[in-house]
Write a protein that holds these residues in place. Structure first.
Motif, PDB file in Angstrom:
ATOM      1  N   LEU A  97      -4.959   8.371   3.637  1.00  0.00           N
ATOM      2  CA  LEU A  97      -5.622   7.461   4.570  1.00  0.00           C
ATOM      3  C   LEU A  97      -5.577   8.004   5.992  1.00  0.00           C
ATOM      4  O   LEU A  97      -6.413   7.632   6.816  1.00  0.00           O
ATOM      5  CB  LEU A  97      -4.972   6.080   4.515  1.00  0.00           C
ATOM      6  CG  LEU A  97      -4.979   5.403   3.138  1.00  0.00           C
ATOM      7  CD1 LEU A  97      -4.306   4.040   3.212  1.00  0.00           C
ATOM      8  CD2 LEU A  97      -6.388   5.283   2.592  1.00  0.00           C
ATOM      9  N   CYS A 154       0.788  -1.231   0.000  1.00  0.00           N
ATOM     10  CA  CYS A 154       0.000   0.000   0.000  1.00  0.00           C
ATOM     11  C   CYS A 154       0.821   1.283   0.000  1.00  0.00           C
ATOM     12  O   CYS A 154       0.394   2.304  -0.541  1.00  0.00           O
ATOM     13  CB  CYS A 154      -0.929   0.042   1.211  1.00  0.00           C
ATOM     14  SG  CYS A 154      -1.818  -1.499   1.549  1.00  0.00           S
ATOM     15  N   GLY A 191      -1.001   9.925   1.157  1.00  0.00           N
ATOM     16  CA  GLY A 191      -1.548   9.922  -0.186  1.00  0.00           C
ATOM     17  C   GLY A 191      -0.737  10.767  -1.151  1.00  0.00           C
ATOM     18  O   GLY A 191       0.371  11.214  -0.842  1.00  0.00           O
ATOM     19  N   GLY A 215       0.531   7.363   5.244  1.00  0.00           N
ATOM     20  CA  GLY A 215      -0.866   7.492   4.847  1.00  0.00           C
ATOM     21  C   GLY A 215      -1.208   8.852   4.290  1.00  0.00           C
ATOM     22  O   GLY A 215      -2.388   9.242   4.276  1.00  0.00           O
ATOM     23  N   TYR A 255      -3.921   9.670  -5.384  1.00  0.00           N
ATOM     24  CA  TYR A 255      -4.312   8.648  -4.414  1.00  0.00           C
ATOM     25  C   TYR A 255      -4.760   9.322  -3.123  1.00  0.00           C
ATOM     26  O   TYR A 255      -4.067  10.198  -2.591  1.00  0.00           O
ATOM     27  CB  TYR A 255      -3.140   7.699  -4.145  1.00  0.00           C
ATOM     28  CG  TYR A 255      -2.537   7.135  -5.410  1.00  0.00           C
ATOM     29  CD1 TYR A 255      -3.270   6.258  -6.213  1.00  0.00           C
ATOM     30  CD2 TYR A 255      -1.257   7.508  -5.817  1.00  0.00           C
ATOM     31  CE1 TYR A 255      -2.726   5.762  -7.380  1.00  0.00           C
ATOM     32  CE2 TYR A 255      -0.710   7.010  -6.989  1.00  0.00           C
ATOM     33  CZ  TYR A 255      -1.449   6.137  -7.768  1.00  0.00           C
ATOM     34  OH  TYR A 255      -0.910   5.643  -8.934  1.00  0.00           O
ATOM     35  N   CYS A 279       1.649   3.821  -3.056  1.00  0.00           N
ATOM     36  CA  CYS A 279       0.665   4.787  -3.553  1.00  0.00           C
ATOM     37  C   CYS A 279       0.169   5.715  -2.444  1.00  0.00           C
ATOM     38  O   CYS A 279       0.072   6.932  -2.631  1.00  0.00           O
ATOM     39  CB  CYS A 279      -0.531   4.071  -4.171  1.00  0.00           C
ATOM     40  SG  CYS A 279      -0.155   3.168  -5.691  1.00  0.00           S
ATOM     41  N   HIS A 280      -0.169   5.138  -1.292  1.00  0.00           N
ATOM     42  CA  HIS A 280      -0.803   5.923  -0.232  1.00  0.00           C
ATOM     43  C   HIS A 280       0.204   6.570   0.716  1.00  0.00           C
ATOM     44  O   HIS A 280      -0.202   7.317   1.613  1.00  0.00           O
ATOM     45  CB  HIS A 280      -1.782   5.052   0.558  1.00  0.00           C
ATOM     46  CG  HIS A 280      -2.983   4.638  -0.229  1.00  0.00           C
ATOM     47  ND1 HIS A 280      -4.007   5.514  -0.541  1.00  0.00           N
ATOM     48  CD2 HIS A 280      -3.322   3.447  -0.792  1.00  0.00           C
ATOM     49  CE1 HIS A 280      -4.939   4.876  -1.250  1.00  0.00           C
ATOM     50  NE2 HIS A 280      -4.535   3.622  -1.425  1.00  0.00           N
TER      51      HIS A 280
END
Length: 437
Positions: free
Chosen positions: A357, A339, A349, A347, A354, A342-343
């Motif tokens: 998170l 993950c 993004g 988190g 993207y 991309c994120h």
């Protein structure tokens, strides 16, 4: 002197009383099913639509996303036959083309209005509420006639509707009559005099033709919407996507958004404040992106006015969130492997590409259903005129099993201050497509 036994007489009176009670109840059900309704008058003259009506009807059909349910995959537009899975079995959508044998060819505008407003077919049969007449009952006769004019302009397609495959007793008109007596009452949209015209237009579209409550309202065991809290969020049966509450700042409430952000989401599927995935992506692709700016603004104004359940609550970390979000946890390792590219490792993004998170309410809201669906089945924004090549997330069901999915989502929901409850493998299993809770 012989005395007659009282037992048989009492049994007879008890039987008669039961018959009378049943008859009275059935009379009440019948009365509730025909309230406000009169048989459609036979039209002496054929229905003649104006070009303006047809054009208006085409627009309204897009606003109601009629083709979404009345077009089978690979089939002719509006010819029906799409299987709609429900907790009670499968219903199939009807043919809306003007074919005289299998479609609307023998219907009058009055018959169509009765279906929209009262949920009753041309032959008098009660319609199943998979056709959302519980919302469409608010549609005006003028708009109903325009829709009918458009549907009558379509090329006729001879395609009979497959027989519904519902379990007993849900396959009976008697059971449907009882359901309607309990949960359906024909209504009309009444503009609120103290509200501006734009707000009333938005309310009409959201509550009526847009039938937003069909997804965004919790349903009871018999499939009826909880009218005590319309648009309060609910799990979509069988699909197992969660339509978040439009009345909660912690879910999908937009009271704090700008009107333009709401319009952008409905028009393109993406805005500075959020994006549309799952069933909502389909709604944007097939319906709302085609609406004019005036109607989109009206819907935004109405949605922003919905009473919210308090301001967005401070996130108090769940007791197990810290352990799930530990850097050395199984979920952290899976996130780094699948993950983070991309994120982002924190988190964060990537702007315009993207979503972040960290601090994302779609990640931290109570229901993890949509996260489970996205990780397992992929997450895709709609392709729209304003966002023709959206980025999407591939499915990971072939890479992550239930335990892995639960671990990585528990990490994401617990990390970076999200502090949400962990996800269990059983929850992942229960929320697979088609699984009934």
């Amino acid at each position: 002197m012989t005395k007659h036994p009282r037992g048989p007489r009492r049994a007879l009176w008890a039987a008669l009383s039961l018959v009378l009670i049943v008859a009275a109840l059935w009379a009440a059900v019948w009365a509730l099913n025909v309230r406000g309704e009169s048989p459609p008058a036979d039209d002496a003259a054929p229905f003649v639509a104006t070009p303006q009506q047809v054009e208006r009807g085409a627009y309204l059909a897009r606003a109601g996303n009629c083709a979404g349910c009345h077009t089978a995959r690979g089939g002719a537009a509006y010819a029906g036959g799409l299987a709609i899975e429900t907790p009670f079995g499968t219903v199939f959508s009807s043919n809306l083309t003007p074919d005289p044998a299998t479609g609307l060819g023998r219907w009058s505008a009055a018959h169509f209005w009765r279906a929209m407003h009262h949920g009753r077919s041309m032959d008098g049969r009660l319609l199943y509420p998979a056709f959302p007449y519980t919302d469409y009952t608010l549609v005006t006769r003028e708009d109903s006639d325009a829709l009918f004019a458009y549907l009558r302009s379509l090329p006729p397609v001879a395609q009979a509707r497959p027989a519904h495959a519902l379990r007993f007793p849900y396959d009976t008109q008697a059971a449907l009559a009882v359901w309607r007596a309990l949960y359906f009452e024909p209504a009309r949209f009444e503009p609120e005099a103290d509200r501006p015209a734009e707000w009333n237009r938005g309310a009409y579209l959201v509550r009526g033709l847009g039938h937003c409550s069909a997804c965004h309202t919790q349903r009871n065991a018999l499939g009826a919407s909880d009218l005590g809290l319309p648009l309060g969020g609910g799990l979509i049966p069988v699909q197992n996507w969660y339509a978040p509450s439009l009345r909660s700042a912690d879910e999908a409430g937009v009271a704090e958004w700008s009107t333009q952000d709401v319009v952008d989401l409905l028009k393109t599927g993406r805005s500075a404040r959020g994006s549309a995935m799952g069933p909502m992506a389909e709604v944007v692709a097939r319906s709302t992106q085609h609406l004019d700016d005036a109607d989109l603004n009206a819907m935004a104004v109405y949605l922003q006015s919905l009473p919210q359940h308090g301001a967005r609550r401070p996130r108090t970390a769940h007791a197990d969130a810290a352990a799930a979000a530990s850097p050395g946890s199984r979920g952290a390792k899976l996130y780094e492997q699948h993950c983070a590219q991309c994120h982002g490792p924190a988190g964060e993004g990537a702007a315009g590409l993207y979503p972040p998170l960290a601090g994302n309410r779609a990640v931290s809201m109570d229901s993890a259903a949509n996260l489970i669906r996205i990780v397992q089945g992929g997450g895709y924004l709609p392709a729209t005129a304003g966002n023709p090549r959206p980025f999407g997330m591939p499915p990971f069901a072939h890479v992550l099993d239930e335990a892995d999915t639960a671990a990585v989502l528990s990490y994401v929901r617990g990390a970076w201050g999200n502090g949400a409850a962990p996800v269990t493998p059983l929850e992942v299993l229960r929320l697979r497509p088609g699984a009934l809770r």
